[in-house]
Every structure is written in C-alpha cells, then in structure tokens.
Write an enzyme that holds these catalytic residues in place. Sequence first.
Site, short mmCIF file in Angstrom:
data_model
loop_
_atom_site.label_atom_id
_atom_site.label_comp_id
_atom_site.label_asym_id
_atom_site.label_seq_id
_atom_site.Cartn_x
_atom_site.Cartn_y
_atom_site.Cartn_z
CG HIS A 72 -2.11 -0.88 1.08
ND1 HIS A 72 -3.25 -0.71 1.83
CD2 HIS A 72 -2.34 -1.94 0.26
CE1 HIS A 72 -4.13 -1.64 1.48
NE2 HIS A 72 -3.59 -2.40 0.54
CE1 TYR A 201 -6.12 4.03 10.96
CE2 TYR A 201 -5.63 4.04 8.61
CZ TYR A 201 -5.37 3.58 9.88
OH TYR A 201 -4.37 2.66 10.09
N PRO A 293 -4.56 0.77 18.61
CG PRO A 293 -6.48 -0.41 18.00
CD PRO A 293 -5.82 0.24 19.17
CE LYS A 297 3.57 3.63 13.30
NZ LYS A 297 3.89 3.08 11.99
CE1 TYR A 385 -1.40 4.08 9.28
CE2 TYR A 385 -0.38 3.14 7.32
CZ TYR A 385 -1.39 3.15 8.25
OH TYR A 385 -2.40 2.22 8.18
#
Length: 390
Positions: A72, A201, A293, A297, A385
């Site tokens: 991704h 998200y 979550p 990580k 990220y």
Amino acid sequence: MRHQVCIVGAGPSGLLLGQILARAGIDAVILEARSAEHVLSRIRAGVLETGLVDQMRACGCGDRLDREGLVHHGFSMAFADRTHRIDLAGLTGGRSVVVYGQTEVTRDLMDARAEFGAATVYEAASVEIHDFDGVKPWVTYRKDGVTQVIDCDFVVGCDGFHGVSRASVPEAALTLYERIYGTAWLGLLADVPPADEELVYARHDRGFALASMRSHSRSRFYVQVPPTERVEDWSDQRFYDEFRRRLPEAVADRVVPGPSIEKSIAALRSFVAEPLRFGRLFLVGDAGHIVPPTGAKGLNLAASDVHYLATGLREFYEEQSSAGIDAYSARALARIWKAERFSWSMTAMMHLLPETGAFGARMQLAELDYIASSEVASAAIAENYVGLPY
C-alpha cells in the site's frame, strides 16, 4: 537442560527473535503457555512497516509475504464529508507499508522454526523465571505433569501484557506509564472484498470507523464502541449498518456485507514499562508496551524491539561485547515513545473520547483540515505511518 537464550512466548516477536538467533547460531528455546493452534487462532493487526518486512526477508521468512502481501502506497482519512489521501510513497521518498495478517506472519515464522529444528515447547505450564538479577538465570515450567528446568544466559519476555515476564520484576524496579482512553474497537472479520483499495480511517460524529483488509477477498472492519459493549449484542446486520453510516458515501456504497468469521471488542490503552532490561531479563513487545491500534504500531514496535535485542545478543556471542544489550532498553524506548506519541495523537484526533466535548470536536476537525491542506503536516503523518528508522 541448557540453552543460551530462553524466550518466553511464541507470538510473532518471540518467533522472530528465535528465528534470527537460530540463523546466527545462537541456541534459543521458546516456551509458550498455549497450544500452537491457539497461537495461530489469534486475530490481530496486519499493517507491516518496511523494517518488519526487511527482517522477515533477512531471516528467510519473506517468500510468501512477498507473494501474497498487499503493498500500500497510501491511506485515506475521512472527516466532515471530505476524504484526504495520505500519499505515503510520494511524501516519504517511495516508502510504503504491506498489508499481511499477523496470523500469517506467525505461521511463516512457525514453519521456518520447524524446518530449522529449533526447540519450541507449547503448552508449557507454570513458567517461572529465577535469578535473572545475576549471571546465571534459570527457568522452570511444567509439561505433562513434570517440572522441567532450563539453565540459560538470558531470558527474553515476549509473553504479552499479562505474561509472567514483567510480573516477575519487583514493582520497585518498574516505572509504569498508562493512558486508558475509555473507548473500544469492535472488529469484524469477513470473507468479503475490501471497501476500498487502501485503508480508510473515518472520523465521524457517531464515532470512529476503519475499513481495512487482510487480502483481496478478506476484510477487517472496525467501529468505535463503548468499552461496556458486548459482542453478542451486535449482529452482523447491526454492525454493517453502523459501519456504513460512518464512512464516506462512496466507500459505504462499496461495502459488501458477508457473514462474520470473527467479532471481538478491544479496549484502547497506551502503556509503557521502564526500563525494559532487568539484569539478564529483557522485555519485548506487549510485555513492555501497548499502543492503541489507530497508528498500526503494535506488531511493528515489537519487531523493532527484536531488532535492537537480536543485534545486542549477536554482539555478545560473536564479539564478546555487552554494549548492545546494555543499550537495548534506551534504544528501544526512544523509538517506543515516538510511536506512542503518534498512536496517541491519531487516536485523539479520530475518536470521540469521554473528554472530547464540543470544543475538542472542533479541534479534531481543525487538525484534520490542517493535515489535508498542508503537505508538511501530511508528510509528518506519512513518515510516522511507514515507520521511523531503527
């Protein structure tokens, strides 16, 4: 029996450490309280940073990951009827993440360990760690009703938040930091296509939602719920109805409902124990720290712990130097606290928390708007990220 290293816990961090040590010629035994089948039944996260992917390849466990993992190059943040894509590759010089389930990571490491012929004891009951404050620690456990003794040079606790390893440390030797968020995630796993090509998200006035995946045909969806909710009160239909309410319309329209394989509720918390070394005992992964979550990580932090500790143990045995193991706690914690910060900030920005209120909600939207309008702010999200360097 005698081993150089005794690893407590056969989750992905314990197995990864065991595989790295085995390939370096270091004799490590792994003790696991549950059965191998139970370990593989755990449903966990599946967004892997480059650092973990590189470690899997380096220890001979990357073939299936490279074939089946989904690379991704970005993810989306949805809020106030807007969607902003974080271009991971474009903002970080081509870096990305790989979507590959933690269960599959565990399976690959288990298979590699079996092929290597390294020792793993499943259903090891009543594990106790002794004399780790000296130079000759030893570990006892019961198997088939018989007490066994392992003499070793080092003990590594990879046995999670509720494991025996951290519980063996005197309270006075630990400093604990914790944040309870007062909310939880209800997750549903189903064999249905993902709602989007990348993770979405969503910050919504009804609560957070996440559209995630494990493969092109298996999806993992989440909605924020109070920690007092019960899984049995959520039918699949109720879940999908609520899930779609919180997503952007274009994404919601692509949600394909299907029977759940698994549903579970996990409360959100941040937790760090300091230090991570106590004489000849080291804490790794969830034994020493927990992250909510939201930032993906948890598994990745455990992998960076493994990197620092494996490097130190190799130096100890190959170069007769204790510099690496002496520096382990400080090195690991420096990265842990940065990941804790990122996970905390993502959680606070995307969730309706007990303390959010009207002012907090406007601050969330202002922060998200700033990220969407600033390449610098988006780059900071992207850098964290994909994973900070080891």
